[in-house]
Design a protein around this motif. Structure first.
Motif, PDB file in Angstrom:
ATOM      1  N   SER A 189       2.222  -6.205   6.958  1.00 28.60           N
ATOM      2  CA  SER A 189       3.212  -6.275   6.013  1.00 28.60           C
ATOM      3  C   SER A 189       3.277  -4.911   5.051  1.00 28.60           C
ATOM      4  O   SER A 189       2.215  -4.587   4.665  1.00 28.60           O
ATOM      5  CB  SER A 189       3.016  -7.682   5.197  1.00 28.60           C
ATOM      6  OG  SER A 189       3.941  -7.515   4.100  1.00 28.60           O
ATOM      7  N   GLY A 190       4.504  -4.458   4.695  1.00 29.56           N
ATOM      8  CA  GLY A 190       4.605  -3.351   4.029  1.00 29.56           C
ATOM      9  C   GLY A 190       4.356  -2.057   4.456  1.00 29.56           C
ATOM     10  O   GLY A 190       4.145  -0.984   3.875  1.00 29.56           O
ATOM     11  N   GLU A 243       3.657   1.918  -3.520  1.00 30.27           N
ATOM     12  CA  GLU A 243       4.969   2.109  -4.295  1.00 30.27           C
ATOM     13  C   GLU A 243       5.036   1.233  -5.398  1.00 30.27           C
ATOM     14  O   GLU A 243       5.242   1.894  -6.475  1.00 30.27           O
ATOM     15  CB  GLU A 243       6.041   1.682  -3.155  1.00 30.27           C
ATOM     16  CG  GLU A 243       7.741   1.822  -3.775  1.00 30.27           C
ATOM     17  CD  GLU A 243       8.728   1.402  -2.748  1.00 30.27           C
ATOM     18  OE1 GLU A 243       8.180   0.632  -1.588  1.00 30.27           O
ATOM     19  OE2 GLU A 243       9.572   1.836  -2.993  1.00 30.27           O
ATOM     20  N   ASN A 247      13.182   9.570   4.420  1.00 32.66           N
ATOM     21  CA  ASN A 247      12.523   8.353   4.333  1.00 32.66           C
ATOM     22  C   ASN A 247      11.483   7.878   4.634  1.00 32.66           C
ATOM     23  O   ASN A 247      10.678   7.275   4.301  1.00 32.66           O
ATOM     24  CB  ASN A 247      13.866   7.277   5.031  1.00 32.66           C
ATOM     25  CG  ASN A 247      15.009   7.114   4.039  1.00 32.66           C
ATOM     26  OD1 ASN A 247      15.604   7.763   3.512  1.00 32.66           O
ATOM     27  ND2 ASN A 247      15.027   5.936   3.897  1.00 32.66           N
ATOM     28  N   ARG A 272       4.082  -0.711   0.764  1.00 32.06           N
ATOM     29  CA  ARG A 272       4.774  -1.335  -0.599  1.00 32.06           C
ATOM     30  C   ARG A 272       3.845  -1.445  -1.665  1.00 32.06           C
ATOM     31  O   ARG A 272       4.194  -1.237  -2.878  1.00 32.06           O
ATOM     32  CB  ARG A 272       5.171  -2.597   0.097  1.00 32.06           C
ATOM     33  CG  ARG A 272       6.089  -3.546  -1.008  1.00 32.06           C
ATOM     34  CD  ARG A 272       6.573  -4.826  -0.891  1.00 32.06           C
ATOM     35  NE  ARG A 272       7.749  -4.749   0.240  1.00 32.06           N
ATOM     36  CZ  ARG A 272       7.160  -5.141   1.600  1.00 32.06           C
ATOM     37  NH1 ARG A 272       6.143  -5.921   1.892  1.00 32.06           N
ATOM     38  NH2 ARG A 272       8.517  -5.334   2.482  1.00 32.06           N
ATOM     39  N   GLY A 285       6.402  -0.347   6.472  1.00 29.39           N
ATOM     40  CA  GLY A 285       7.522   0.352   7.136  1.00 29.39           C
ATOM     41  C   GLY A 285       8.442   0.025   7.882  1.00 29.39           C
ATOM     42  O   GLY A 285       9.221   0.710   8.507  1.00 29.39           O
ATOM     43  N   LYS A 286       8.453  -1.234   8.468  1.00 28.43           N
ATOM     44  CA  LYS A 286       9.029  -1.802   9.727  1.00 28.43           C
ATOM     45  C   LYS A 286      10.550  -1.782   9.551  1.00 28.43           C
ATOM     46  O   LYS A 286      11.187  -1.371  10.355  1.00 28.43           O
ATOM     47  CB  LYS A 286       8.616  -3.240  10.128  1.00 28.43           C
ATOM     48  CG  LYS A 286       7.086  -3.318  10.645  1.00 28.43           C
ATOM     49  CD  LYS A 286       6.616  -4.542  10.802  1.00 28.43           C
ATOM     50  CE  LYS A 286       6.649  -5.692   9.813  1.00 28.43           C
ATOM     51  NZ  LYS A 286       5.642  -5.324   8.868  1.00 28.43           N
ATOM     52  N   GLU A 287      10.830  -2.145   8.468  1.00 27.68           N
ATOM     53  CA  GLU A 287      12.619  -2.107   8.116  1.00 27.68           C
ATOM     54  C   GLU A 287      13.062  -0.585   8.241  1.00 27.68           C
ATOM     55  O   GLU A 287      14.099  -0.256   8.884  1.00 27.68           O
ATOM     56  CB  GLU A 287      12.917  -2.758   6.936  1.00 27.68           C
ATOM     57  CG  GLU A 287      14.169  -3.008   6.876  1.00 27.68           C
ATOM     58  CD  GLU A 287      14.678  -3.966   5.867  1.00 27.68           C
ATOM     59  OE1 GLU A 287      13.902  -4.685   5.252  1.00 27.68           O
ATOM     60  OE2 GLU A 287      16.034  -3.994   5.693  1.00 27.68           O
ATOM     61  N   ILE A 331       7.887   9.191   5.221  1.00 25.35           N
ATOM     62  CA  ILE A 331       7.086   9.879   4.735  1.00 25.35           C
ATOM     63  C   ILE A 331       5.782   9.851   5.383  1.00 25.35           C
ATOM     64  O   ILE A 331       5.169   8.805   5.485  1.00 25.35           O
ATOM     65  CB  ILE A 331       6.856   9.926   3.167  1.00 25.35           C
ATOM     66  CG1 ILE A 331       8.176   9.945   2.526  1.00 25.35           C
ATOM     67  CG2 ILE A 331       6.057  11.019   2.574  1.00 25.35           C
ATOM     68  CD1 ILE A 331       8.943  10.938   2.313  1.00 25.35           C
TER      69      ILE A 331
HETATM   70  N1  LIG Z   1       6.444   6.022   5.496  1.00 24.56           N
HETATM   71  C1  LIG Z   1       7.087   5.701   4.531  1.00 24.56           C
HETATM   72  N2  LIG Z   1       7.658   6.595   3.799  1.00 24.56           N
HETATM   73  C2  LIG Z   1       8.464   6.079   2.832  1.00 24.56           C
HETATM   74  N3  LIG Z   1       8.505   4.916   2.223  1.00 24.56           N
HETATM   75  C3  LIG Z   1       7.932   3.919   2.983  1.00 24.56           C
HETATM   76  C4  LIG Z   1       7.304   4.301   4.202  1.00 24.56           C
HETATM   77  N4  LIG Z   1       6.803   3.092   4.797  1.00 24.56           N
HETATM   78  C5  LIG Z   1       6.975   2.133   3.793  1.00 24.56           C
HETATM   79  N5  LIG Z   1       7.982   2.463   3.005  1.00 24.56           N
HETATM   80  C6  LIG Z   1       8.326   1.885   1.767  1.00 24.56           C
HETATM   81  O1  LIG Z   1       7.602   0.704   1.487  1.00 24.56           O
HETATM   82  C7  LIG Z   1       8.327  -0.445   1.325  1.00 24.56           C
HETATM   83  C8  LIG Z   1       8.092  -1.597   2.436  1.00 24.56           C
HETATM   84  O2  LIG Z   1       8.557  -1.004   3.799  1.00 24.56           O
HETATM   85  P1  LIG Z   1       9.063  -2.003   4.638  1.00 24.56           P
HETATM   86  O3  LIG Z   1      10.182  -2.977   3.713  1.00 24.56           O
HETATM   87  O4  LIG Z   1      10.080  -1.231   5.838  1.00 24.56           O
HETATM   88  O5  LIG Z   1       7.957  -2.762   5.092  1.00 24.56           O
HETATM   89  P2  LIG Z   1       7.957  -4.001   6.512  1.00 24.56           P
HETATM   90  O6  LIG Z   1       6.782  -3.342   7.221  1.00 24.56           O
HETATM   91  O7  LIG Z   1       9.152  -4.525   6.691  1.00 24.56           O
HETATM   92  O8  LIG Z   1       7.073  -4.999   5.424  1.00 24.56           O
HETATM   93  P3  LIG Z   1       7.039  -6.759   5.762  1.00 24.56           P
HETATM   94  O9  LIG Z   1       6.300  -7.082   6.889  1.00 24.56           O
HETATM   95  O10 LIG Z   1       6.370  -7.205   4.334  1.00 24.56           O
HETATM   96  O11 LIG Z   1       8.673  -7.007   5.752  1.00 24.56           O
HETATM   97  C9  LIG Z   1      10.010   0.183   1.447  1.00 24.56           C
HETATM   98  O12 LIG Z   1      10.323   0.326   0.191  1.00 24.56           O
HETATM   99  C10 LIG Z   1       9.817   1.234   2.037  1.00 24.56           C
HETATM  100  O13 LIG Z   1      10.880   2.317   1.823  1.00 24.56           O
END
Ligand SMILES: Nc1ncnc2c1ncn2[C@@H]1O[C@H](COP(=O)(O)OP(=O)(O)OP(=O)(O)O)[C@@H](O)[C@H]1O
Ligand SMILES: [Mg+2]
Length: 473
Positions: free
Chosen positions: A174-175, A365, A143, A362, A177-179, A145
């Motif tokens: 934003s985007g 992606e 997950n 994001r 990968g915090k989640e 990467i």
């Molecule tokens: N290091 C990573 N490797 C693989 N996929 C990633 C990585 N970082 C982010 N992603 C992908 O990018 C997308 C955005 O990630 P995520 O929703 O966790 O971001 P976020 O920081 O929560 O953004 P926001 O602040 O907009 O809510 C997701 O589909 C996630 O799977």
């Protein structure tokens, strides 16, 4: 039932012999040891699931052996046997972590049942450990990467903090990968088999957020026709992820602070304190410290939430991760949309590396997914990425450049670059239209070639052009 390994420790040879025979008869793989040191050596190449040991032995006692096993193999149940079973020695052993004790002399049946319980316990422990390892590995391996120093730091932090109960604040644009990070923390913790509950704090107005998180009693407000358990109760024994924590009101923040301080919640309209065992992970893309300075966020709550900060650097700060991520999303799109394999051209990779990615991972992606769907050939070129190219050295993306040079059709101006932001309804048509335009552009509007490229016949191409309002030039 798998065959479990049973290690029997006793200084009386007759005893180990009899117990050994019984153990084998009950289906265990048995080894015996005549003292504690011998037992510890045996455990090296005979990782017993269960240890049955005498309490009083010359040299190292059974108690001491128990301690040694507890520190080296904490999951292994140890059953103590004693001839001098004063209640006290048995209780002490239990307090030190013995699984059970049995008094000599004992009935065979009594021993058989005790060992069976220990085996059952060992099996449960193994299943749990196995599941945790699996989940943890999946989250680590697939997950998140990246191989940049920035991502390695994040992974190291996750590894260190996950097993603890510490509250974690995940920050990053934003985007970024915090989640993903929040989930990784949960699934690499001892709570992995417990619930993981996410709440987007920005999505609900204050009153709804409160009842969503803390629940409400029947009749607490109009429409509260029955008692409702909140997310905190739902997350009991697991992790709650409070996303967009900066967007909460001061009033709400005060209530959250109380949960952190006292470990209890009160349902809206109720007055009972409900104890919850929940690990809290929060996230924000704002500068919370600045929010604190501006009085928008309670300082005391900030300190409570920020026990362990995990900051994810923006994608721009770690361009070395881009090719790896692009590859990952390429594979994902192929699987998801059942597409033939495609690869990125050199110049496409260069463009990806030089783009500034305001939407971070994001955006990358989405860009890759769009290119996968729209690119007519096996090799995805820079032009297929449809990236606005202001930031990169070539000046602009393929179609904008050709447009500027007067080679492209002005119709292209109307092609939305943000197609993935559109609702699905119009999306498919829009996508088909773009494919047609793209094919025409590639073939300099030679219809037969464009039709071939799209894998349709000329008549179908004309029908589609008509449908999408593309006039053939
Ligand atoms: N290091 C990573 N490797 C693989 N996929 C990633 C990585 N970082 C982010 N992603 C992908 O990018 C997308 C955005 O990630 P995520 O929703 O966790 O971001 P976020 O920081 O929560 O953004 P926001 O602040 O907009 O809510 C997701 O589909 C996630 O799977
Ligand atoms: Mg998010």
């Amino acid at each position: 039932m798998p065959r479990y390994r049973l290690l029997i420790v006793d200084d009386e040879p007759r005893m180990t012999q009899v117990l050994g025979i019984l153990g084998e008869r009950w289906g265990y793989e048995v080894r015996t040891a005549s003292d504690a040191d011998h037992a510890l050596r045996e455990l090296h190449d005979f990782p017993a699931e269960i240890v049955l040991t005498d309490l009083k032995m010359p040299g190292m006692s059974g108690d001491e052996l128990l301690n040694q096993i507890r520190s080296r193999h904490p999951e292994t149940p140890v059953v103590m046997m004693t001839a001098y079973a004063t209640v006290k020695s048995a209780v002490d052993a239990m307090r030190n972590g013995a699984f059970d004790y049995i008094m000599k002399p004992f009935e065979n049946e009594e021993l058989r049942l005790t060992l069976e319980r220990a085996a059952e316990y060992a099996r449960l422990k193994q299943d749990n450990a196995y599941m945790r390892r699996e989940l943890g590995l999946r989250y680590r391996m697939d997950n998140i990467i990246g191989e940049s120093e920035g991502i390695h730091n994040v992974l190291r932090m996750i590894e260190r903090v996950a097993p603890t109960r510490a509250t974690v604040l995940v920050t990053g644009e934003s985007g970024t990968g915090k989640e993903l990070v929040a989930k990784a923390i949960h699934f690499r913790s001892a709570r992995a088999t417990g619930p993981y509950v996410r709440v987007n704090c920005a999505a609900l107005v204050e009153t709804l957020l409160e009842s969503e998180l803390f629940g409400h009693e029947k009749g607490a407000f109009t429409g509260a026709t029955r008692t409702h358990r909140g997310k905190f109760e739902e997350a009991d024994g697991g992790t709650i992820f409070l996303d967009e924590i900066a967007e909460t009101s001061n009033n709400f923040q005060a209530k959250l602070l109380r949960v952190l301080q006292e470990g209890v919640i009160t349902r809206v309209g109720g007055n009972a304190n409900i104890r919850v065992d929940v690990r809290i992970v929060t996230a924000t893309n704002r500068d919370l410290e600045e929010y604190v300075q501006q009085g928008k966020f309670r300082e005391d709550l900030f300190f409570r939430l920020n026990v362990v900060p995990v900051h994810i650097p923006s994608l721009k700060e770690r361009p070395s991760d881009i090719p790896l991520l692009a590859e990952h999303f390429l594979k994902a799109a192929i699987e998801e949309h059942d597409l033939p394999p495609k690869r990125l051209s050199e110049d496409a990779i260069e463009l990806l590396k030089s783009h500034t990615w305001p939407g971070n991972v994001r955006e990358l992606e989405n860009t890759i997914e769009r290119a996968m769907i729209l690119s007519p050939e096996q090799v995805i070129t820079a032009a297929d990425l449809w990236l606005p190219g202001e930031q990169n050295s070539t000046g602009s993306s393929g179609h904008q450049r050709r447009l500027a040079e007067g080679q492209a059709s002005p119709r292209e101006v109307h092609i939305p670059v943000t197609i993935l932001d559109k609702p699905l309804g119009g999306f498919l048509d829009e996508m088909a239209k773009i494919r047609v335009l793209h094919a025409l552009d590639r073939t300099e509007w030679r219809k037969q070639e464009a039709a071939d490229l799209l894998g349709i016949d000329r008549a179908t191409l004309y029908r589609q052009m008509k449908k999408f309002g593309i006039s053939g030039s």
